[in-house]
Scaffold this active site. Structure first.
Site, PDB file in Angstrom:
ATOM      1  N   ASP A 435       0.834  -1.199   0.000  1.00  9.58           N
ATOM      2  CA  ASP A 435       0.000   0.000   0.000  1.00  9.58           C
ATOM      3  C   ASP A 435       0.873   1.254   0.000  1.00  9.58           C
ATOM      4  O   ASP A 435       2.075   1.209   0.336  1.00  9.58           O
ATOM      5  CB  ASP A 435      -0.890  -0.039   1.264  1.00  9.58           C
ATOM      6  CG  ASP A 435      -2.191   0.726   1.106  1.00  9.58           C
ATOM      7  OD1 ASP A 435      -2.307   1.519   0.171  1.00  9.58           O
ATOM      8  OD2 ASP A 435      -3.086   0.526   1.958  1.00  9.58           O
ATOM      9  N   ASP A 500     -10.735   2.007  -3.372  1.00  8.67           N
ATOM     10  CA  ASP A 500     -11.241   1.734  -2.024  1.00  8.67           C
ATOM     11  C   ASP A 500     -12.764   1.708  -2.008  1.00  8.67           C
ATOM     12  O   ASP A 500     -13.368   1.452  -0.967  1.00  8.67           O
ATOM     13  CB  ASP A 500     -10.756   2.811  -1.044  1.00  8.67           C
ATOM     14  CG  ASP A 500      -9.408   2.442  -0.431  1.00  8.67           C
ATOM     15  OD1 ASP A 500      -8.952   1.309  -0.644  1.00  8.67           O
ATOM     16  OD2 ASP A 500      -8.814   3.297   0.260  1.00  8.67           O
TER      17      ASP A 500
HETATM   18  C1  DGJ Z   1      -5.843   1.865   1.954  1.00  6.70           C
HETATM   19  C2  DGJ Z   1      -6.204   0.658   1.139  1.00  6.70           C
HETATM   20  O1  DGJ Z   1      -6.643   1.020  -0.121  1.00  6.70           O
HETATM   21  C3  DGJ Z   1      -7.230  -0.162   1.897  1.00  6.70           C
HETATM   22  O2  DGJ Z   1      -7.654  -1.248   1.126  1.00  6.70           O
HETATM   23  C4  DGJ Z   1      -6.625  -0.607   3.187  1.00  6.70           C
HETATM   24  O3  DGJ Z   1      -5.568  -1.479   2.937  1.00  6.70           O
HETATM   25  C5  DGJ Z   1      -6.148   0.595   3.989  1.00  6.70           C
HETATM   26  N1  DGJ Z   1      -5.303   1.466   3.220  1.00  6.70           N
HETATM   27  C6  DGJ Z   1      -5.417   0.153   5.215  1.00  6.70           C
HETATM   28  O4  DGJ Z   1      -4.864   1.192   5.906  1.00  6.70           O
END
Ligand code: DGJ
Length: 694
Positions: A435, A500
């Site tokens: 991430d 997301d």
């Molecule tokens: C952002 C990501 O896109 C989410 O899927 C998740 O992993 C969060 N960060 C976790 O902090």
């Protein structure tokens, strides 16, 4: 002259201009004398213009009289050598292209341009400082010419939870400019555009795509010049003074990838081919995963997670991914980033009991990391505040309570590599979700100059080093959802986290846009909770499953809370994806133009055709309630015109089969021309059709 032949595309290059010029990029021309193109398209000098017509080369030169945006800008001390003009040194034929070397003996600069035509057109330019003094590079932006009839642009707008939204605009004259300073590919400014002949659609009109394969700052510049010529430039955006070439040093600009086709759907296949051929370790079939984020967020609890894993396995899930919250002091998003050690408070016996449980259930184990970041509230930051990518003397701007770690600093790089390497060595991990959750702001490297360029390279180097050390582990590129989706990161990742946003309605547009760059098996798509956590909308499982099944399927939902019938339906949805995933993950993605009637599209359709056109899976989606009582007949161009197809509705979990024509047989020609009448559907629902050649 070099005549390159690709898949349904020809490119002709004139190297005699010093910096090579692409004189033709488009439909195959057959057996021709390539120099006849130069002759046919030679432009007479016009009154009021310079006495020569400067070529629109891959790095057009102000010094040669080019009146648009030069491809190379920079200077030496005192502003000297700001306007170079190159001459041809050598041109070498390659298997699929040409390598042109050009020099400017006055500015003491050298260019190496490698142009190839394989899955896509690829242009890669390297500048070398052959002088005795430092050269301050401002921009090296490869340039692709477009024909005069490419008068419409398709670009992509976005933001967090709303990536890849296609925007069409007329492109009569002037400049379209998109600049990204986020230090990642970004949600907001996709380094991708398509230009096409007026009114181009998914299956008609000529279409040219331009993509910058780069995960850092960039600029896209499309210009219709007053002299009638058109071009697109794509390159890295450098902050002032960010890149100095010392004597003997070189800079290679990110690769620019072009694709051409008759219609947007065939044009995007060039990028899909390219992305697929870069994949060296992607498992097939793609395992369905469960991601813990929207199921438990930061509330990690061993028993709960084991329960989640057991339930997931019973549903048919094949990979369990433990998201944020397992390490250091990371009980929420205010602390712990940078401390990549298992939290003893939450996992007193480490992660192994959970991993063994998951593996014992026959699933793979995946883990989340965010290696490029540090929370000020972390052991790492307390020990090494100087490793943050900030600017001395200024209060840094935080985002999600975190700072970027300066990975170009060798100490920081080795520290992070060591921790992640140990994590993967000490645990039975098959998958890493990588991430990256904030944009760069005022981030200076150790020289005090802007650090995004070297940070982007260091990110690639860190990922490459971990992949080399762990050659069977798959990686996912995530950046607050789809903030890092490009074809350079996809040379080192097996999947992207597309957004997301798990809201199926939003996802219809996001995934449609993303499919203009990447194929389904690389596109993470999850069945989320009934009520979307990011929009509050409520959707049936049938609609969520129909939407997510056209990607690399995952579940991101607390499946412990489901009742029996909902669990059975979810298992059905997973099995449905598994039944079709070979087709979904190897075929050609197809999109169909919605009927607009002067309004926003009320419905749209997309699908996948098998490469041999013997099978297809098509989704029709009712996005909103339209003005007409019934949706328009669905026309399916691009199948085998001579073949006969049987078309069956595939029931979706928990939904009734409502299509009165299921089982009908029609030829590919009929499907392309009169199509299929669809039933009336509720908004935010859809139906799935399976076509098999008889
Ligand atoms: C952002 C990501 O896109 C989410 O899927 C998740 O992993 C969060 N960060 C976790 O902090």
């Amino acid at each position: 002259m070099f005549h390159l032949r690709g898949v349904d595309t020809d490119v002709v290059i004139d190297e005699s201009t010093g910096v090579p010029t692409i004189v033709y990029w488009g439909a195959p021309l057959g057996d021709i004398d390539p120099s006849s193109i130069v002759q046919a398209l030679a432009r007479p000098v016009q009154p009021g213009s310079l006495d020569t017509v400067a070529p629109l080369s891959v790095l057009p030169e102000h010094g040669a009289g080019f009146q648009g945006r030069p491809g190379l800008t920079g200077s030496r001390q005192g502003g000297r050598h700001w306007s170079p003009r190159f001459e041809l040194a050598r041109a070498t034929q390659l298997v699929t292209g040409v390598h042109v070397e050009a020099i400017d003996p006055i500015a003491q600069l050298r260019l190496d341009c490698v142009i190839t035509l394989g899955d896509a057109l690829s242009v890669r330019c390297t500048l070398t400082n052959e002088g005795a003094t430092r050269y301050l590079l401002h921009a090296l932006h490869p340039t692709l010419p477009l024909p005069a009839h490419a008068v419409e642009l398709l670009t992509f707008d976005g933001r967090w939870t709303r990536e890849f939204h296609p925007v069409r605009r007329e492109w009569g004259s002037g400049v379209f400019l998109s600049e990204n300073r986020a230090g990642r590919t970004s949600h907001e400014h996709m380094p991708l555009l398509y230009a096409g002949s007026g009114g181009f659609g998914e299956w008609h009109g000529e279409v040219w795509g331009v993509h910058l394969a780069w995960s850092g700052n960039h600029a896209l510049h499309a210009e219709a010049m007053p002299d009638g010529r058109r071009y697109v430039q794509a390159g890295e955006l450098l902050h002032p003074g960010e890149l100095c070439l010392e004597p003997g040093q070189s800079y290679t600009a990110p690769t620019v990838l072009g694709t051409y086709g008759c219609g947007l759907t065939p044009a995007s296949w060039g990028y899909h081919r390219y992305a697929r051929h870069q994949q060296t370790r992607q498992q097939s079939p793609r395992p369905v995963l469960l991601n813990t984020w929207e199921a438990v967020y930061f509330h990690h609890d061993m028993d709960r997670l084991k329960g989640l894993a057991s339930t997931a396995a019973a549903l048919g899930v094949e990979r369990f991914v433990l998201d944020d919250g397992w390490f250091g002091s990371r009980r929420d998003d205010t602390s712990g980033l940078g401390d990549w050690e298992v939290s003893a408070a939450v996992y007193p016996d480490g992660l192994t009991p959970l991993i063994e449980h998951v593996r014992g259930l026959g699933m793979e184990f995946g883990i989340w990391v965010e290696p490029e970041m540090v929370n000020p509230d972390s052991d790492l930051y307390r020990a090494h505040p100087e490793w943050a990518l900030t600017t001395d003397g200024y209060e840094p701007v935080l985002a999600r309570n975190q700072l970027v770690l300066d990975l170009a600093n060798e100490g920081a790089f080795q520290h992070v590599f060591g921790q992640l390497d140990a994590l993967l060595r000490d645990h039975d991990v098959q998958y890493v979700k990588w991430d990256m959750n904030r944009a760069h702001t005022q981030g200076s490297g150790s020289r005090g100059a802007a650090g995004s360029h070297f940070q982007t390279l260091a990110f690639y180097r860190l990922l490459d080093a971990l992949r080399a050390a762990h050659s069977t582990v798959e990686f996912e590129s995530c950046s607050s959802g789809g903030g890092r989706i490009d074809l350079e990161v996809l040379r080192r990742a097996e999947r992207v986290w597309t957004s997301d946003c798990n809201d199926a309605l939003e996802r219809q547009t996001i995934q449609r846009g993303a499919s203009m760059l990447i194929p389904p098996e690389l596109m993470g798509a999850h069945i989320g909770p009934t009520r979307s956590h990011t929009t509050g909308r409520v959707h049936s499982l049938a609609f969520r499953a129909l939407t997510a099944m056209f990607g690399h399927l995952g579940v991101e939902w607390n499946v412990l809370d489901l009742g029996d019938s909902e669990r059975a339906q979810l298992a059905e949805a997973i099995a449905l994806h598994q039944r079709f995933r070979d087709l979904l993950h190897s075929g050609d993605t197809v999109r169909f133009d919605p009927v607009l009637n002067g309004q926003e599209a009320a419905s749209h359709a997309h699908g996948v055709y098998s490469r041999d056109r013997r099978e297809a899976l098509v989704a029709h989606v009712q996005l909103a309630s339209g003005m007409s009582l019934l949706p328009p007949p669905l026309r399916l161009p691009g199948l085998d015109p001579a073949a006969s197809y049987r078309i069956d509705q595939v029931p979706l979990p928990g939904a009734q089969a409502v299509w009165q024509h299921s089982g009908i047989e029609l030829t590919g020609t009929q499907l392309a021309h009169h199509g299929l009448q669809l039933p009336r559907l509720h908004p935010e629902s859809g139906l799935l059709l399976h076509l098999t050649a008889i």
